[in-house]
Write a protein that holds these residues in place. Structure first.
Motif, PDB file in Angstrom:
ATOM      1  N   GLY A 168       0.904  -1.264  -0.036  1.00  0.00           N
ATOM      2  CA  GLY A 168       0.218  -0.158   0.028  1.00  0.00           C
ATOM      3  C   GLY A 168       0.713   1.253   0.068  1.00  0.00           C
ATOM      4  N   VAL A 169       2.134   1.121  -0.582  1.00  0.00           N
ATOM      5  CA  VAL A 169       2.897   2.309  -0.489  1.00  0.00           C
ATOM      6  C   VAL A 169       2.942   3.356  -1.638  1.00  0.00           C
ATOM      7  CG1 VAL A 169       5.418   2.982  -0.144  1.00  0.00           C
ATOM      8  CG2 VAL A 169       4.373   1.277   1.177  1.00  0.00           C
ATOM      9  N   LEU A 170       3.306   2.544  -3.077  1.00  0.00           N
ATOM     10  CA  LEU A 170       3.506   3.173  -4.117  1.00  0.00           C
ATOM     11  C   LEU A 170       2.272   3.887  -4.717  1.00  0.00           C
ATOM     12  CD1 LEU A 170       5.498   0.300  -6.044  1.00  0.00           C
ATOM     13  CD2 LEU A 170       6.428   2.426  -4.747  1.00  0.00           C
ATOM     14  N   PRO A 171       2.200   5.018  -5.313  1.00  0.00           N
ATOM     15  CA  PRO A 171       1.292   5.796  -5.793  1.00  0.00           C
ATOM     16  C   PRO A 171       0.627   4.650  -7.140  1.00  0.00           C
ATOM     17  CG  PRO A 171       3.309   6.822  -6.879  1.00  0.00           C
ATOM     18  CD  PRO A 171       3.645   5.479  -5.500  1.00  0.00           C
ATOM     19  N   PRO A 172      -0.744   5.058  -7.551  1.00  0.00           N
ATOM     20  CA  PRO A 172      -1.163   4.407  -8.582  1.00  0.00           C
ATOM     21  C   PRO A 172      -0.501   4.587  -9.873  1.00  0.00           C
ATOM     22  CG  PRO A 172      -2.774   6.120  -8.007  1.00  0.00           C
ATOM     23  CD  PRO A 172      -1.516   6.093  -6.891  1.00  0.00           C
ATOM     24  N   ILE A 173       0.145   5.843  -9.936  1.00  0.00           N
ATOM     25  CA  ILE A 173       0.991   6.372 -11.248  1.00  0.00           C
ATOM     26  C   ILE A 173       2.314   6.876 -11.117  1.00  0.00           C
ATOM     27  CG2 ILE A 173      -0.542   8.412 -11.732  1.00  0.00           C
ATOM     28  CD1 ILE A 173      -0.465   7.351 -14.837  1.00  0.00           C
TER      29      ILE A 173
END
Length: 517
Positions: free
Chosen positions: A339-344
């Motif tokens: 749940g860390v990385l942004p969706p883009i």
């Protein structure tokens, strides 16, 4: 022509192969007419049982840390024993092509005693005469498939009684001791991955499609990240589902079919793939059928790795000739269960190579025995098991391709937001498609961005139709400090994994020192 005892059926078409498989009791028909099969103990690949013949051609070039070595003498004995095991059996021979560009094409002959395996590979490779240009002199490849033959480690130099052995010099493959059909397909890809760089072609484990005006986009991603789902778009003709080459002239599909995961397949979210599973001639692997012979794609009692193999031409929108021009957009897909990385995020060329070499996604709790919390998975070039050369070879080629093409590169997270798996929720596919479309149609080319302090990539501040808070993962967590700890943890996993590649490109990765400050 009927197959008698000890006869060989050559290039039989789907109806005959289906009838043969049913007649032998090796398969059953679904309610819609697809062919349902089971692969027994092996419901996936056996990477530890894969070997490359160590000879003058491969000695100094193969990435031996990633591939088992087999002596030429052991391979010759294995090949002779495999051929002897086939003697007297009814065999099925398929003469197919790999590589939609005739300048980089293989003529692949597959010999197997199993009718459904013959149908499988006929679905997945290029059938001569079907829409794709053919070479007058393709590189000859022979695959000897003996699924019920048991290798002898002492006699054949294998690890167990299962073996996938590749002779790169003679382009001969022996597959023994496993019914899992994906080994046939991936052996072709492994051969291509070894030879293609010598011709200036970058081999890629990715999907590819075209925009309405013919611009090519590439989609890299490990299993479960959405590669097949997102590249199957009725508004974007599909070049190919899984394996491609990038030459000086553009992109070409290695295959003539699709091998789609069907776990939890949805007719609303993935209508093209769902429709393909309902057609005659499609091969469904390890999909449980209900009492009415209807596939239950939610039932994973046999394996999570349920699959459908079908020809690409059954899809509603495909690219003519299975080729495209030089890519305009390169997309790396990841399902970040932390749940860390942004969706883009937009990547610089250096960051693109870093993430290509990293090949990150995450397993979630419950998908494998013993996995109780998210686990990072790194697979170099998004396909390490099929990469015979060192990843740096492919990474350097990608860097050159990005420089010469000017293609934009994006990281898209199809995983979790608002917390890791079990706390947050999966990013909805509608938002992912909006973000993806904005990246590949150029909408985001001049968009305002923020630089992620930890990972260093640029994240758009706003995308039409997407909730603004989704673009900044930290704000979706109830506990921002918990997000910070998890982010630093994930960044550390990236850094630790990348140590094996040395200092080259390491600066394009996470900035742990800055985060600590």
């Amino acid at each position: 022509m009927a197959a008698g005892a000890g006869s060989t059926s050559v290039n039989e078409i789907a109806p005959i192969l289906v009838a043969r498989a049913l007649g032998k009791g090796d398969a059953e028909l679904t309610a819609d007419g697809a062919l349902s099969v089971r692969t027994g103990a092996f419901t996936g690949r056996s990477p530890k049982d894969k070997f490359i013949v160590r000879d003058a051609l491969t000695e100094q070039s193969v990435w031996w840390d990633n591939s088992g070595a087999m002596s030429p003498a052991h391979f010759d004995v294995l090949l002779a024993d495999a051929e002897a095991a086939l003697a007297g059996q009814d065999l099925y021979r398929q003469d197919l092509l790999a590589g939609a560009d005739p300048r980089h094409q293989y003529g692949v002959t597959v010999l197997t005693p199993s009718a459904w395996h013959a149908l499988f590979i006929r679905n997945l490779l290029i059938r001569p005469g079907e829409m794709v240009a053919s070479s007058d002199n393709p590189v000859a490849v022979t695959i000897v498939h003996v699924p019920h033959f048991k290798a002898d480690p002492a006699r054949h130099g294998s690890r167990t009684d299962t073996v996938i052995a590749l002779d790169m010099t003679r382009n001969i493959v022996v597959i023994a001791g496993t019914l899992y059909a994906g080994e046939i397909k991936k052996s072709v890809f492994s051969l291509f991955n070894f030879h293609a760089p010598r011709q200036g072609v970058l081999p890629m484990h990715c999907s590819a499609n075209l925009s309405a005006n013919g611009e090519t986009a590439l989609f890299f991603g490990l299993s479960g990240t959405g590669k097949t789902t997102l590249s199957n778009d009725p508004n974007r003709p599909l070049i190919g589902d899984d394996e491609h080459g990038w030459s000086a002239d553009g992109v070409f599909n290695l295959e003539g079919g699709c091998y789609a995961k069907t776990v939890k397949l949805s007719p609303s979210a993935e209508p093209e793939i769902f429709a393909a599973t309902r057609r005659f001639g499609t091969v469904l692997e390890n999909v449980v059928l209900d009492a009415h012979k209807v596939p239950d794609f939610d039932d994973v009692s046999l394996t999570e790795n349920t699959r459908a193999a079908y020809p690409i031409h059954v899809l509603p929108s495909i690219a003519r000739g299975s080729v495209g021009g030089t890519p305009r957009t390169v997309v790396f897909l990841t399902a970040d269960a932390f749940g860390v990385l942004p969706p883009i995020a937009r990547l610089t060329p250096e960051q693109a190579v870093y993430h290509f070499l990293s090949g990150y996604t995450a397993k979630v709790a419950g998908t494998e025995r013993g996995v109780t919390e998210p686990q990072a998975t790194f697979s170099a070039c998004f396909g390490a098991p099929f990469m015979p050369l060192h990843p740096s070879v492919y990474g350097e080629m990608l860097a050159e391709k990005l420089r010469s093409s000017g293609a934009s590169a994006w990281l898209i997270n199809t995983g979790w937001t608002g917390g890791g798996y079990g706390v947050g929720k999966r990013i909805d596919i509608a938002s992912t498609r909006r973000l993806l479309n904005a990246a590949i149609d150029g909408t985001l080319d001049g968009a305002a961005t923020r630089v992620d302090e930890l990972f260093g990539f640029e994240v758009p501040l706003a995308v039409e139709g997407v909730a603004p808070q989704l673009l900044t993962p930290r704000t979706t967590w109830a506990d921002a400090e918990a997000y910070d700890r998890q982010a630093i943890h994930l960044a550390g996993l990236f850094r630790a994994n990348f140590e094996k590649f040395g200092d080259a490109n390491a600066a394009a990765g996470p900035r742990l020192a800055q985060a600590a400050e």
